[in-house]
Design a protein around this motif. Structure first.
Motif, PDB file in Angstrom:
ATOM      1  N   MET A 191       0.847  -1.190   0.000  1.00  0.00           N
ATOM      2  CA  MET A 191       0.000   0.000   0.000  1.00  0.00           C
ATOM      3  C   MET A 191       0.884   1.242   0.000  1.00  0.00           C
ATOM      4  SD  MET A 191      -3.066   0.864   2.660  1.00  0.00           S
ATOM      5  CE  MET A 191      -4.235   2.160   2.339  1.00  0.00           C
ATOM      6  N   LYS A 192       0.554   2.261  -0.799  1.00  0.00           N
ATOM      7  CA  LYS A 192       1.463   3.376  -0.981  1.00  0.00           C
ATOM      8  C   LYS A 192       1.437   4.367   0.177  1.00  0.00           C
ATOM      9  CE  LYS A 192      -1.827   5.985  -3.872  1.00  0.00           C
ATOM     10  NZ  LYS A 192      -2.036   6.609  -5.184  1.00  0.00           N
ATOM     11  N   PHE A 193       0.415   4.323   1.038  1.00  0.00           N
ATOM     12  CA  PHE A 193       0.338   5.262   2.153  1.00  0.00           C
ATOM     13  C   PHE A 193       0.783   4.631   3.473  1.00  0.00           C
ATOM     14  CE2 PHE A 193      -2.857   6.771  -0.912  1.00  0.00           C
ATOM     15  CZ  PHE A 193      -2.402   8.058  -1.111  1.00  0.00           C
ATOM     16  N   LEU A 194       0.326   3.421   3.736  1.00  0.00           N
ATOM     17  CA  LEU A 194       0.645   2.743   4.993  1.00  0.00           C
ATOM     18  C   LEU A 194       1.105   1.331   4.706  1.00  0.00           C
ATOM     19  CD1 LEU A 194      -2.631   3.660   6.950  1.00  0.00           C
ATOM     20  CD2 LEU A 194      -0.534   4.987   6.890  1.00  0.00           C
ATOM     21  N   ASN A 195       2.184   0.906   5.368  1.00  0.00           N
ATOM     22  CA  ASN A 195       2.594  -0.494   5.257  1.00  0.00           C
ATOM     23  C   ASN A 195       3.669  -0.805   6.294  1.00  0.00           C
ATOM     24  OD1 ASN A 195       2.368  -3.129   4.085  1.00  0.00           O
ATOM     25  ND2 ASN A 195       1.924  -2.119   2.145  1.00  0.00           N
ATOM     26  N   PHE A 196       4.206  -2.027   6.206  1.00  0.00           N
ATOM     27  CA  PHE A 196       5.228  -2.465   7.143  1.00  0.00           C
ATOM     28  C   PHE A 196       6.565  -2.596   6.416  1.00  0.00           C
ATOM     29  CE2 PHE A 196       1.196  -4.146   8.646  1.00  0.00           C
ATOM     30  CZ  PHE A 196       1.192  -3.711   9.964  1.00  0.00           C
ATOM     31  N   SER A 197       7.642  -2.292   7.119  1.00  0.00           N
ATOM     32  CA  SER A 197       8.968  -2.499   6.545  1.00  0.00           C
ATOM     33  C   SER A 197       9.309  -3.980   6.671  1.00  0.00           C
ATOM     34  CB  SER A 197      10.011  -1.644   7.263  1.00  0.00           C
ATOM     35  OG  SER A 197       9.971  -1.879   8.654  1.00  0.00           O
ATOM     36  N   GLU A 198       9.737  -4.579   5.574  1.00  0.00           N
ATOM     37  CA  GLU A 198       9.936  -6.023   5.526  1.00  0.00           C
ATOM     38  C   GLU A 198      11.023  -6.505   6.481  1.00  0.00           C
ATOM     39  OE1 GLU A 198      10.398  -7.577   1.641  1.00  0.00           O
ATOM     40  OE2 GLU A 198       8.610  -6.600   0.843  1.00  0.00           O
ATOM     41  N   ALA A 199      12.039  -5.705   6.693  1.00  0.00           N
ATOM     42  CA  ALA A 199      13.181  -6.168   7.487  1.00  0.00           C
ATOM     43  C   ALA A 199      12.823  -6.477   8.930  1.00  0.00           C
ATOM     44  CB  ALA A 199      14.285  -5.114   7.453  1.00  0.00           C
ATOM     45  N   ASN A 200      11.789  -5.807   9.457  1.00  0.00           N
ATOM     46  CA  ASN A 200      11.514  -5.911  10.886  1.00  0.00           C
ATOM     47  C   ASN A 200      10.360  -6.826  11.271  1.00  0.00           C
ATOM     48  OD1 ASN A 200      13.565  -4.138  11.444  1.00  0.00           O
ATOM     49  ND2 ASN A 200      12.274  -2.335  11.390  1.00  0.00           N
ATOM     50  N   CYS A 201       9.580  -7.284  10.316  1.00  0.00           N
ATOM     51  CA  CYS A 201       8.400  -8.086  10.658  1.00  0.00           C
ATOM     52  C   CYS A 201       8.832  -9.420  11.259  1.00  0.00           C
ATOM     53  CB  CYS A 201       7.550  -8.320   9.415  1.00  0.00           C
ATOM     54  SG  CYS A 201       5.844  -8.740   9.801  1.00  0.00           S
ATOM     55  N   LYS A 202       8.226  -9.800  12.394  1.00  0.00           N
ATOM     56  CA  LYS A 202       8.711 -10.947  13.163  1.00  0.00           C
ATOM     57  C   LYS A 202       7.674 -12.047  13.397  1.00  0.00           C
ATOM     58  CE  LYS A 202      12.786  -9.068  14.011  1.00  0.00           C
ATOM     59  NZ  LYS A 202      14.034  -9.609  13.511  1.00  0.00           N
ATOM     60  N   ASN A 203       6.665 -12.141  12.552  1.00  0.00           N
ATOM     61  CA  ASN A 203       5.678 -13.222  12.692  1.00  0.00           C
ATOM     62  C   ASN A 203       4.904 -13.182  14.004  1.00  0.00           C
ATOM     63  OD1 ASN A 203       6.092 -14.776  10.241  1.00  0.00           O
ATOM     64  ND2 ASN A 203       8.089 -15.275  11.066  1.00  0.00           N
TER      65      ASN A 203
END
Length: 577
Positions: A1-13
């Motif tokens: 999503m171009k306005f809100l999303n998560f940074s892939e490096a930090n997502c921890k399940n």
């Protein structure tokens, strides 16, 4: 999503974002969370609760700074909740701070709120409606359009205060002016890009972004001399961010007779009242709906660590209290209401989801280890309220099988059990007191004792615990150490591993008794072979000596004969015998 999303490096399940998302607009793929734009209502709560701070919110800060550098007329429209967002003594200090950053003018978004309040009142007075829903909260609007489309007909066809004020600014300062809305709402970033009023608000900054900008410029707001707003609203508009403030802005005795007025804040509460309204249980109600708990004062992008919610609420109330009582909107804004178009259309944006049939749901449940109804724990750890809801999400491609934590734990424990039980190596686990916690079948066989009879007892009653104490004391593992336990008739290659986090010591021992026996046999064979080789060599030496002796005698005789033959050939006289 171009306005809100998560940074892939930090997502921890952890799935915390999904648990807090009321509309389950988050897709999990390969353990990574991703916001699905078509399903999102822009509330930003998933980003607030993320324990890894893996949020990624589109920032217009660079564009705003560039607009100021380029000399554009950059006008700030700041939401009245600013009074609770920053540690200031006077509302005018925010004006001074913004002008120090380079803004040409600073106005209150509450001016737009006054226009909206006036239009709401006219709308209600115009005719009788079955139900009415205010439309100042963009997240609430998205929630209705996408998930309760049957209620679109009840939505007031009026823009939000942000857009209303943006239109006024463009009218007063010219269409070439650069309008920047500043507030506590992530959904405003989405709203500003809406095709119905695109380019009215050129940029959206959150209070959080503004706070960081102040820090960059080393601006201490509460030490600045206050300045007046270039345009300031009345009390009625300033109260919009306080729960119930929207309704209070246009209520009077006549209107009160027409409807039941209900103010709701919070996502759960908003969905509950929408459910009730959709089912036809409510009639003749006028709803003020704010998705954020605490209305706009509880917005998701308030500055971190500034003030808690209740201090923010009190500061906003104090700021509003010092203003005039309700008055009619200024004449200039009365004229603008009729000159400018403040209407907005809302649409049915409901999602076309593929619905799994019962057989497909059961198949997915079985793959998650849910064979019986009792297996469906409905624990919510995955982020979905029930196992069947999770199965539907898997069917839609929004979730993964591995998200079922009880199932994965059971699977992991089962796999671990299989590995430990079937390992050819001895596996022993002892606690900090060196008491046995785990004792696998191989250990039972080697040490000739049942696990039930040894678990909970000191390792010292089984084998010498000197090395275990050494590992415990030094907190360093001992690896590949060969030890002979004559009592059990075995030679072991032992690894004693210190697991600090778990508070245990793990011993993995490999039985090398057979290998050691083979080594002894091999050494004996080598010794016998060397002895045999030595004997052969000695015999060969004797034969060689005998041959050499014989060769010596025959060589002498040959030399004598050859000498006589030479003399005869050369004609020398002498007897030849």
């Amino acid at each position: 999503m171009k306005f809100l999303n998560f940074s892939e490096a930090n997502c921890k399940n952890c799935y915390k974002c999904l648990r807090h998302c009321p509309v389950k607009a988050i897709k999990i793929k390969n353990g990574q969370a991703k916001i699905v734009e078509d399903r999102c209502i822009g509330c930003g709560q998933c980003l607030v609760v993320c324990p890894q701070d893996a949020r990624n919110i589109k920032s217009d800060l660079k564009e705003v700074k560039n607009a100021i550098k380029e000399g554009k007329k950059v006008i700030a429209s700041i939401a009245p909740s600013f009074a609770g967002a920053f540690d200031i003594n006077d509302g005018g200090q925010i004006v001074t701070a913004l002008k120090k950053l380079g803004f040409s003018a600073v106005e209150e978004t509450a001016i737009g709120a006054e226009i909206v309040a006036k239009l709401y009142k006219e709308y209600i007075e115009e005719k009788e409606y079955e139900n009415i829903i205010t439309t100042s909260c963009p997240s609430a609007n998205y929630l209705i359009e996408k998930y309760y489309p049957s209620l679109v007909k009840y939505m007031m066809p009026v823009v939000s205060p942000m857009v209303a004020h943006g239109k006024v600014i463009k009218y007063n300062y010219g269409m070439d002016s650069y309008v920047v809305f500043i507030g506590p709402c992530t959904a405003k970033k989405i709203e500003a890009a809406n095709f119905q009023h695109k380019d009215i608000v050129n940029a959206v900054l959150t209070f959080e972004e503004l706070s960081e900008w102040f820090k960059e410029e080393n601006l201490k707001i509460n030490e600045l001399k206050p300045q007046s707003f270039d345009a300031e609203a009345q009390k009625r508009g300033k109260e919009f961010p306080i729960g119930g403030g929207v309704l209070n802005s246009f209520l009077d005795k006549e209107i009160n007779k027409k409807y039941h007025f209900i103010s709701v804040d919070g996502i759960k509460e908003s969905m509950e009242i929408f459910e009730s309204l959709s089912s036809g249980n409510l009639k003749k109600v006028c709803l003020e709906v704010n998705v954020c708990t605490g209305s706009c004062i509880g917005g998701p992008v308030m500055p971190n660590g500034e003030l808690d919610f209740f201090r923010r609420l009190i500061k906003v109330k104090e700021y509003v209290k010092g203003k005039d009582n309700y008055t009619e909107i200024e004449n200039e804004y009365k004229n603008q209401i009729h000159r400018l178009n403040f209407t907005k259309r809302f649409f049915d944006k409901s999602l076309n989801k593929n619905k799994a049939n019962e057989d497909e749901i059961k198949k997915i449940l079985r793959e998650m280890g849910k064979y019986e109804k009792s297996d469906e724990l409905n624990c919510g750890a995955c982020g979905y309220n029930t196992c069947r809801e999770k199965a539907q999400a898997v069917y839609e491609g929004m979730a993964e099988m591995e998200m079922c934590l009880p199932h994965m734990r059971s699977k992991a424990e089962s796999l671990n059990h299989v590995i430990v039980e079937n390992s050819p190596n001895i596996i022993i686990l002892v606690d900090r007191e060196l008491k046995i916690k785990e004792f696998n079948p191989t250990a039972e066989r080697i040490f000739n004792v049942k696990a039930d009879n040894i678990i909970g007892k000191p390792i010292s009653i089984l084998i010498d615990d000197t090395k275990f104490n050494e590992v415990k004391k030094n907190k360093k593992s001992i690896l590949k150490e060969k030890v002979s336990y004559s009592l059990y008739g075995v030679v072991l290659m032992q690894n004693i591993i210190y697991l600090e986090k778990q508070g245990v010591i793990l011993a993995i021992m490999v039985d090398i008794t057979a290998e050691e026996a083979n080594k002894k046999e091999l050494i004996k064979v080598k010794e016998n072979t060397l002895d045999a080789a030595q004997s052969v060599i000695e015999k060969q030496m004797r034969v060689a000596q005998e041959i050499a002796s014989l060769l010596g005698e025959t060589t002498a005789e040959t030399k004598m004969i050859l000498t006589k033959l030479k003399k005869l050939t050369m004609g020398e006289t002498g007897d030849i015998k």
